[in-house]
Design an enzyme around this catalytic site. Structure first.
Site, PDB file in Angstrom:
ATOM      1  N   ASP A  60     -26.618 -21.421 -35.852  1.00  0.00           N
ATOM      2  CA  ASP A  60     -26.479 -22.313 -34.698  1.00  0.00           C
ATOM      3  C   ASP A  60     -27.257 -23.600 -34.914  1.00  0.00           C
ATOM      4  OD1 ASP A  60     -25.935 -23.288 -32.194  1.00  0.00           O
ATOM      5  OD2 ASP A  60     -27.026 -21.748 -31.090  1.00  0.00           O
ATOM      6  N   GLU A  76     -28.318 -30.673 -28.221  1.00  0.00           N
ATOM      7  CA  GLU A  76     -27.344 -29.758 -27.622  1.00  0.00           C
ATOM      8  C   GLU A  76     -28.024 -28.570 -26.974  1.00  0.00           C
ATOM      9  OE1 GLU A  76     -24.622 -26.449 -27.062  1.00  0.00           O
ATOM     10  OE2 GLU A  76     -26.335 -26.469 -28.400  1.00  0.00           O
ATOM     11  N   GLU A  77     -29.108 -28.097 -27.589  1.00  0.00           N
ATOM     12  CA  GLU A  77     -29.734 -26.858 -27.112  1.00  0.00           C
ATOM     13  C   GLU A  77     -30.461 -27.023 -25.789  1.00  0.00           C
ATOM     14  OE1 GLU A  77     -29.148 -24.045 -28.157  1.00  0.00           O
ATOM     15  OE2 GLU A  77     -28.616 -24.142 -30.269  1.00  0.00           O
TER      16      GLU A  77
END
Ligand code: NAG
Ligand code: NAG
Ligand code: NAG
Length: 398
Positions: A131, A162-163
């Site tokens: 990821d 994004e996280e």
């Protein structure tokens, strides 16, 4: 030189291995899916990306390395500054306006775990290996494998943040200078399957305020913890009655963080709970209304006692996101996690695919198999070709 001698060396080695002797640990006997040179480039790229720690807000180093890697491959590279020392990386060939965009993210969750490649099991691990640096590496290698005409119609975008909040993709979406694409392929761990959609998400926070007092005389104060407990009880009940759908199942509510008060013998002055709601149906507006209705009495009771309860939302959130999955030859799934898909506004065909499984993605044993990475390269190529054929039946000359 070394290569020329390798077959001879193998012969010599097998000649001295006596029967019954324990064989040397063998490299995995799984047949590679890619030519040797392509596979080693893929592994090199993936390894370097994973070796550079890039926990959200610290993406500068990996982004700059990636930019130089892509420039070496003759891409034109632009860095979009999202915040000081935080850059999205946009790369393209002869033209800036391309039909297709391949995109993934370069930030990871904490903590950092070092890279490893176990050649016996063919497992590659480390933070971000799944990821989403697996997707990043596979998208690049897939693109490099296309002939000029198709390669020049593809842009690559690797975003930050994004996280945490999608800051990178939101900034790209709002960027006045950005092209509009017709096809966007997002990379996240999807087990090599094509994702037909994912749940929506909303992040409410409940804040209760009371009045501190000695716990021997609780009537002199107002317990923020009592107010919060009442509120959470209503939401536990509401949780069973939230919208659901055949496609995504039930809306779920996670009471992820609860804190309140300072000590057992003090009436709590403040209390707070942070929730994550995964929407299987309905819109954010409907969910806000349901939550407000469920908490109406608790809010007015708290006020009457001289305290308060407030609900705030981290951002507007989004409902379930449908994604195109009209391509033959892929297994199809829906997933429960959020992605950058809803953050890129516009009218385009969107796909979501990537190597590795989400079930290990944020764990200390984040890892995937070399063959999954290689398969992803082939699958991204298949996706690009199939999606662009559908988009422009006549224009594509492979
Ligand atoms: C990049 O372009 C230069 C000049 O045209 C060429 O010599 C070189 O081989 C290219 N590199 C790659 C990786 O394609
Ligand atoms: C690779 O995995 C095998 C099987 O789990 C294990 O026995 C071996 O110690 C590992 N090798 C390394 C270098 O970690
Ligand atoms: C959804 O919730 C209902 C009622 O709580 C439960 O019976 C059902 O198994 C759930 N469905 C899924 C897919 O989890």
């Amino acid at each position: 030189m070394l290569l020329q001698w390798a077959p001879l060396l193998t012969l010599v080695l097998s000649a001295i291995a006596e029967p019954g002797q324990k064989p040397l640990p063998e490299a995995s006997n799984e047949t590679p899916l890619l030519p040797e040179s392509v596979s080693s480039e893929l592994l090199y790229l993936h390894r370097t990306l994973v070796e550079i720690s890039s926990i959200t807000r610290n993406e500068e180093k990996v982004g700059k390395w990636l930019a130089s890697y892509l420039r070496d491959k003759n891409f034109t590279v632009e860095l979009q500054e999202v915040a000081p020392q935080r850059y999205n990386v946009l790369a393209y060939g002869k033209k800036r306006d391309t039909t297709i965009l391949l995109s993934s993210h370069i930030d990871t969750v904490p903590p950092y775990w070092p890279y490893y490649y176990n050649k016996t099991t063919d497992i590659i691990g480390g933070r971000g290996s799944v990821d989403a640096k697996g997707s990043v590496a596979a998208q690049i290698i897939a693109t490099l494998g296309f002939k000029d005409q198709l390669q020049d119609d593809i842009s690559l975008l690797f975003v930050v943040g994004e996280e945490v909040d999608g800051a990178g993709m939101r900034a790209f979406s709002d960027w006045a200078k950005r092209p509009e694409y017709e096809i966007v392929i997002f990379g996240e761990p999807t087990e090599g399957k094509l994702v037909c959609g994912h749940k929506g998400i909303m992040h409410p926070t409940l804040k209760a305020i009371g009045k501190a007092a000695h716990s021997g005389y609780p009537w002199l104060g107002v317990s923020a913890n009592d107010i919060l407990i009442e509120a959470l009880e209503r939401l536990v009940v509401l949780r069973e009655h939230l919208p659901w759908s055949e496609k995504y199942g039930n809306t779920t509510v996670n009471f992820g963080r609860i804190e309140g008060g300072v000590a057992a013998n003090v009436v709590a002055e403040t209390a707070e709970a942070s929730l994550a709601m995964r929407l299987a149906a309905g819109s954010p507006k409907e969910i806000v209304e349901l939550v407000e209705r469920a908490l109406k009495d608790v809010i007015s009771d708290a006020k009457e006692l001289g305290g308060s309860l407030e609900v705030s939302w981290k951002n507007e959130g989004y409902g379930p996101i449908n994604i195109n999955c009209d391509i033959e030859g892929f297994d199809k799934i829906t997933v429960n996690y959020g992605t950058d898909v809803p953050h890129l506004k516009g009218d385009y065909k969107r796909y979501l695919y990537g190597p590795g499984t989400i079930f290990v993605a944020h764990s200390d044993h984040e890892a995937l198999k070399r063959l999954e990475l290689e398969q992803a390269v082939l699958d991204y190529r298949r996706l690009v070709i199939a999606a662009s054929k559908m988009e422009h039946q006549e224009n594509i000359d492979m």
